[in-house]
Write an enzyme that holds these catalytic residues in place. Sequence first.
Site, PDB file in Angstrom:
ATOM      1  N   CYS A 136      53.519  40.342  44.221  1.00 15.85           N
ATOM      2  CA  CYS A 136      54.909  40.703  44.468  1.00 15.85           C
ATOM      3  C   CYS A 136      55.779  40.273  43.288  1.00 15.85           C
ATOM      4  O   CYS A 136      55.430  39.347  42.548  1.00 15.85           O
ATOM      5  CB  CYS A 136      55.418  40.024  45.736  1.00 15.85           C
ATOM      6  SG  CYS A 136      54.544  40.477  47.247  1.00 15.85           S
ATOM      7  N   HIS A 165      49.886  35.539  44.979  1.00 12.82           N
ATOM      8  CA  HIS A 165      51.318  35.599  45.252  1.00 12.82           C
ATOM      9  C   HIS A 165      52.121  35.625  43.955  1.00 12.82           C
ATOM     10  O   HIS A 165      51.741  35.013  42.949  1.00 12.82           O
ATOM     11  CB  HIS A 165      51.761  34.382  46.074  1.00 12.82           C
ATOM     12  CG  HIS A 165      51.568  34.544  47.546  1.00 12.82           C
ATOM     13  ND1 HIS A 165      52.145  35.574  48.260  1.00 12.82           N
ATOM     14  CD2 HIS A 165      50.865  33.795  48.442  1.00 12.82           C
ATOM     15  CE1 HIS A 165      51.804  35.455  49.539  1.00 12.82           C
ATOM     16  NE2 HIS A 165      51.018  34.386  49.684  1.00 12.82           N
TER      17      HIS A 165
END
Length: 390
Positions: free
Chosen positions: A258, A202
């Site tokens: 991301c 992440h």
Amino acid sequence: MSSQREVRCRCGRWMWAQPGAGAIQCSTCHTVTQLHSLVDVLRGAHRMIYGLQQLRRQQQQPPQMMMAQRSPPQMMVAQRSPPQMMVQRSPPQMMMAQLSPPPPPRLLEALPSPFGKKRAVLCGVNYRGKSYSLKGCISDAKSMRSFLVQQMGFPIESILMLTEDETCPKKIPTKRNMRKAMKWLVEGNRARDSLFFHYSGHGAQQKDYDGDEIDGQDEALIPLDHETEGKIIDDEINEILVRPLVHGAKLHAVVDACNSGTVFDLSFVCRMERNGSYDWEHQGSGRFYKGTDGGGAFCFSACDDDEASGYTPVFTGKNAGAMTYSFINAVKTAGPAPTYGQLLNLMCSSIREAQSRLTYTDSDESSLCLQEPLLTSSEKFDIYKTKFVL
């Protein structure tokens, strides 16, 4: 015939010494006083005067001339012999060695790393058991390790893996372990070192508090224990991995996450159009230095700072990060010595093709978004002329 001599004891008493006597004892303090002939006294005085004259001459000469007058063979031995041999020499030689001026300090090169010229840190975080768990990040790290060893010539022992599958507690991708791994990667780096960092997990953004971001947002990597220990923001990543790079050393990074566009806080972003044309965009404020110590840093990110990246089974039938797969595939298919521009175009084409192959049912098992890989660098360069070399 010699007559008696009057001798004074140290206690103050005067005594009479018989002719030819060598010593006399005081009857008061019992101190024995040695008696010398006049010849002995004159000889002693002569030696004292000669010694004082020699000392005065030495004091009037500069230190260099004093050293030159000392025995040359002893001086040469004292200067050339190693310290352990000097200890075995006689005290006068030791004194001469100590009097000689110390050698000027010499700047030494950084010691070579025991892990060789090629080193890598690979992080894969699936966040198992969490509501935000991911699929394929650990597989991404394993795929990258195989690629580096089999295709790029990295020794297996020079690759540090941090995943939830590791049995060693120091290799779990916690914030502490990730920071230590980053420091290990660049520690003692030298010219011609090839360093590689890969992260699959992440990514996020948070408010920029020091004013070094144009958009007011810091980018960050999310370690396994971020809920208690916090994120690793781009300011820290730049400080640990980018700034220590010395002249001639290179760091390449692939970040499959991301909001990862400028997660290394590198100074320049390559903005590429679909037709292949590009332009370098300067990032950050002039008040903050985000460059290296003379080396080169390059980062391939999965998407821009405000975009999301994803994984998909489209490539291999198993969930894999789109950025990780497209990077490995681009290097393998580009042929020998590809340029950065060739790799970037191949990666973009690969991800666009995967997006076009997704169906409605595929989207339930995939998080592949409309992402475009991004290249950032510590310096501007011609991406179609500069060769990519690991």
